[in-house]
Design an enzyme around this catalytic site. Structure first.
Site, mmCIF file in Angstrom:
data_model
loop_
_atom_site.group_PDB
_atom_site.id
_atom_site.type_symbol
_atom_site.label_atom_id
_atom_site.label_comp_id
_atom_site.label_asym_id
_atom_site.label_seq_id
_atom_site.Cartn_x
_atom_site.Cartn_y
_atom_site.Cartn_z
ATOM 1 N N ASP A 94 17.749 98.408 67.572
ATOM 2 C CA ASP A 94 18.696 99.057 66.667
ATOM 3 C C ASP A 94 19.527 97.968 66.006
ATOM 4 O O ASP A 94 20.173 97.177 66.697
ATOM 5 C CB ASP A 94 19.594 100.010 67.454
ATOM 6 C CG ASP A 94 19.914 101.275 66.681
ATOM 7 O OD1 ASP A 94 20.260 101.159 65.506
ATOM 8 O OD2 ASP A 94 19.801 102.371 67.263
ATOM 9 N N ASP B 284 20.971 101.098 61.296
ATOM 10 C CA ASP B 284 22.048 102.078 61.335
ATOM 11 C C ASP B 284 22.781 102.154 60.002
ATOM 12 O O ASP B 284 23.125 101.118 59.422
ATOM 13 C CB ASP B 284 23.020 101.670 62.456
ATOM 14 C CG ASP B 284 24.068 102.705 62.742
ATOM 15 O OD1 ASP B 284 23.702 103.833 63.119
ATOM 16 O OD2 ASP B 284 25.259 102.385 62.591
ATOM 17 N N GLU C 227 18.382 104.451 58.680
ATOM 18 C CA GLU C 227 19.194 105.663 58.765
ATOM 19 C C GLU C 227 20.086 105.673 57.539
ATOM 20 O O GLU C 227 20.840 104.720 57.314
ATOM 21 C CB GLU C 227 20.055 105.666 60.020
ATOM 22 C CG GLU C 227 20.919 106.925 60.115
ATOM 23 C CD GLU C 227 22.135 106.767 61.030
ATOM 24 O OE1 GLU C 227 22.468 107.731 61.723
ATOM 25 O OE2 GLU C 227 22.751 105.690 61.031
ATOM 26 N N ASP D 222 22.214 111.561 68.083
ATOM 27 C CA ASP D 222 23.369 112.071 67.346
ATOM 28 C C ASP D 222 23.317 113.579 67.116
ATOM 29 O O ASP D 222 24.246 114.134 66.524
ATOM 30 C CB ASP D 222 23.461 111.386 65.975
ATOM 31 C CG ASP D 222 23.996 109.967 66.055
ATOM 32 O OD1 ASP D 222 24.667 109.643 67.045
ATOM 33 O OD2 ASP D 222 23.732 109.185 65.121
#
Length: 570
Positions: free
Chosen positions: A96, A202, A258, A336
Site C-alpha cells: 500500500d 491510496d 484508489e 473501508d
C-alpha cells in the site's frame, strides 16, 4: 493479454488477519502461517494494507517511516521471510503506497515544524491564517476534511496552519515540490527492489491541489473541496512522471489507484495504457449507493436502493470504461466498507446464498477482481456498542452528525453503526474456538459473536461450502479468456431483480445470470436464444438453460455457449 488482467488479488488488513505472538494484534508471522490457505483459495496476489511504522491514528495510513515495519507487526526480517514464502508459492505481494500525506511524526514534518525556514517546510502545505471579526485566528479557508471538521491544523509556533485533508495527524504533502516527488519515488524503488510486485495507491487522485487553495463551495461554512483536490490536471502529470521515472523500469509492475469520487473520464485517463500511468483503478459509486452526496455517513437517502439502481451503476461503469479503453479493479468489500453480505446481500437466512451470488458477480465482471479477507466465509457486519468503536472516522463523524447535521445522539449512533469501517476490521474468524482462532488473548477489537458458526474451520467441512465455491469460480476465471479480457454485453438490462450479461473473447462466450434479490423470480433470456448454452457453474445446482429461466433467491448461474443455432441452420 497483460498479466495484471489475469490476477486474483486477496487483500489483507494485517491488524485483524492472524495473531502469531499472542498480543491480540495480527502480524506478519500470522500472515505467513496462512499463505497455503490463500494459495489454495486460488489467489495469486496479496495486497497488504500498510505495514509501515505508524502512530495508528488511522491504523497504518498515518505513516511515520516508510522504510520501517510497524513493530506491532514484526521486523523487516519478518517481512523478508514473508515475501520469500509468498514467492515460493507462486504468488506475488503488493504494498500500500500512501503518497498524499505522511503522519505528523514523520521526520520530514518534524523538521518542518522545528524550523520555519527549513526546506522541509515546503514539503507540506503551510499557509497563514485569517483574522476573524473579533481578532481571532481562523484557518486559511473553509475546507472541510474527509473525516469531518476543518482540514487545517494550527502550527502553535507560528501564525500558520497546515493542511490535513483526512485525520488531523495526516499532513498533506506538497506535490508541487519536486523534492517531495523524488522522495516518494525513492520509497517506491526501495520496495520494488526488494521484490514486491507493485502498489495499491491510496487516494492517489488527490495529490494535486488547486493553485491558491480557493474557498470550497460558496465559501462561507465548512465545505469539502471536491473541485479543488479531486483529479486535477496536475495529478495526471504527477502520476505520468511516476510511471516514467519509476514504474517503467520494473517489467510486469502492478498498480491500482484508489480514487476519491473518480469520474469515469478520469478513471479512463488514469488507466488507458496509452496514457502510461496506472494499470487499473477502483470506482466507489457502487459503495455509495443509497448514500447522500456527502458520502457514506450522509443518511439523507435513508440508505435505500434497488437492484435496478445497482445494476445501472455496474453497467454504466463497465460499458463506458470498456469503450474508453480503461481498466477497473472490481471489489465488493474492503477495509473501508461494510461487509458485502450485509451491504449488498442478506446476512440473515440467505447469507451463504447471497455471498456466493456476490462472489460470482465480482469474479465475472470486466476488470481485475479483488477479494477481502473473510468474505470467502461470508463474514458479516458486527453488532458494536458505541464504546467498542475503534475507527477515528466513526468516532469523529458521530460528533459531526450531531453538530453539523443536527442529528440526535441515538440517530447519529445508528448511522455510524450502519457504515463504520470497524465492520471490516473485526478479526478473521478462523475457528469456533475462543477469540475465533485469531489469537490466544483478547483481540484489539471486538470479535463478531457469530464466529461460533461462521468460521473457516467449519466452512471447510461443509459439502457446499463458500470456500469451495470461491475455489470453483476462481478456477473458472483462470481458465477463461472471456472472463479475463472479454467484452461485456448486458442481457435483459431492464430486469428489476436479475443482473445478466455475456463475456465474449474470440470464440468463447459465457453468460452470467444472477438474482440479486431475496425472492423467487424469472428472467427472459430470449435475446441469447441464437446459441445453445450449457451450465458451467451454479450456486444452487447445475441447471439446464431455458428461454424463460426461473430463479431461486440469490441464485447465480454461469452458462457456456456450445454452438450457434443460426450457423447450424445454414
Amino acid at each position: 493479454m497483460e498479466q495484471f488482467k489475469k490476477r486474483i488479488v486477496y487483500q489483507i488488513w494485517p491488524r485483524s488477519f492472524k495473531d502469531s505472538n499472542e498480543d491480540g494484534i495480527g502480524d506478519l508471522r500470522g500472515i505467513l502461517s496462512k499463505l497455503d490457505y490463500i494459495r489454495d483459495l486460488g489467489a495469486d496476489t496479496i495486497w497488504l494494507s500498510p505495514i509501515y511504522a505508524t502512530g495508528n491514528k488511522d491504523f497504518g495510513y498515518d505513516i511515520d517511516d516508510y522504510y520501517r515495519i510497524n513493530p506491532e507487526y514484526g521486523t523487516m526480517e519478518d517481512f523478508d521471510d514473508l515475501l520469500m514464502e509468498v514467492k515460493k508459492r507462486g504468488m506475488e505481494l503488493v504494498m500500500d503506497l500512501v503518497a498524499n500525506h505522511t503522519s505528523d511524526q514523520h521526520v520530514w514534518f518534524q523538521k518542518a515544524l522545528k524550523d520555519r525556514n527549513s526546506p522541509y517546510r515546503d514539503y507540506y502545505i503551510f499557509r497563514k491564517g485569517r483574522t476573524g471579526k473579533k481578532g481571532e485566528s481562523l484557518p486559511p479557508n473553509n475546507w472541510l476534511s474527509a473525516f469531518g471538521g476543518s482540514a487545517w491544523q494550527k502550527d502553535e509556533n507560528s501564525d500558520e496552519y497546515y493542511l490535513t485533508m483526512f485525520t488531523p495527524n495526516q499532513c498533506d504533502l506538497n506535490w508541487e515540490n519536486p523534492k517531495v516527488r523524488e522522495g516518494i519515488h525513492d520509497i517506491m524503488r526501495f520496495w520494488l527492489d526488494k521484490g514486491v510486485l507493485g502498489f495499491r495507491m491510496d487516494v492517489i487522485n488527490t495529490i494535486a491541489k488547486r493553485e491558491g487553495l480557493p474557498p470550497a463551495g460558496k465559501g462561507k461554512k465548512l465545505d469539502f473541496p471536491f473541485e479543488h483536490i479531486v483529479s486535477l490536471p496536475k495529478s495526471h502529470e504527477y502520476i505520468r512522471e511516476m510511471h516514467e521515472k519509476v514504474l517503467s523500469n520494473y517489467p510486469h509492475v502492478f498498480t491500482v489507484g484508489e480514487g476519491m469520487v473518480t469520474s469515469m473520464e478520469d478513471l479512463i485517463r488514469y488507466t488507458d495504457p496509452d496514457e502510461k500511468k496506472l494499470n487499473m483503478m477502483f470506482q466507489f459509486d457502487l459503495h455509495l449507493i443509497g448514500c447522500g452526496p456527502l458520502g457514506k455517513f450522509d443518511f439523507r437517502k435513508g440508505y435505500l436502493w434497488s437492484v435496478k439502481e445497482m445494476k445501472e451503476i455496474i453497467f454504466n461503469w463497465q460499458l463506458q470504461v470498456q469503450e474508453g479503453g480503461g481498466w477497473l479493479g472490481n471489489f465488493m468489500s474492503n477495509h473501508d466498507q461494510p461487509r458485502q453480505v450485509s451491504r449488498f446481500g442478506d446476512d440473515g437466512p440467505f447469507r451463504r446464498k447471497s455471498a456466493k451470488a456476490l462472489a460470482l458477480l465480482n469474479m465475472t465482471l470486466r476488470g481485475t477482481p479483488f477479494l477481502y479477507q473473510g468474505e470467502e466465509i461470508g463474514m458479516t457486519n458486527c453488532p458494536f456498542e458505541k464504546e467498542e468503536w475503534k475507527d477515528f472516522e466513526a468516532i469523529n463523524d458521530y460528533k459531526v452528525l450531531q453538530e453539523m447535521m443536527h442529528l440526535p445522539k441515538f440517530a447519529a449512533e445508528k448511522v455510524i453503526q450502519k457504515m463504520t469501517r470497524d465492520h471490516a476490521r473485526t478479526p478473521v474468524q478462523w475457528s469456533g474456538k475462543e477469540y475465533a482462532g485469531f489469537s490466544a488473548v483478547e483481540p484489539w477489537i471486538k470479535v463478531n459473536p457469530n464466529y461460533t458458526y461462521i468460521n473457516v474451520e467449519d466452512e471447510l467441512k461443509k459439502e457446499n461450502s463458500l470456500i469451495r465455491f470461491y475455489k470453483e469460480i476462481i478456477s473458472l476465471r483462470r481458465q477463461s479468456s472471456a472472463l479475463q479480457d472479454g467484452y461485456i454485453i448486458p442481457v435483459n438490462r431492464e430486469h428489476p431483480h436479475v443482473i445478466s450479461y455475456k463475456r465474449i473473447y474470440n470464440e468463447e462466450s459465457l453468460l452470467m445470470v444472477i438474482n440479486l434479490s431475496g425472492r423467487n423470480t424469472e428472467i427472459s433470456l430470449e435475446e441469447v436464444m441464437t446459441s445453445d448454452w450449457a451450465c458451467e457453474l451454479g450456486t444452487y445446482e447445475m441447471r439446464s438453460f431455458e428461454p424463460i429461466l426461473s430463479l431461486h433467491p440469490y441464485e447465480a448461474l454461469v452458462f457456456r455457449k456450445i454452438k450457434s443455432l443460426d450457423k447450424i441452420s445454414k
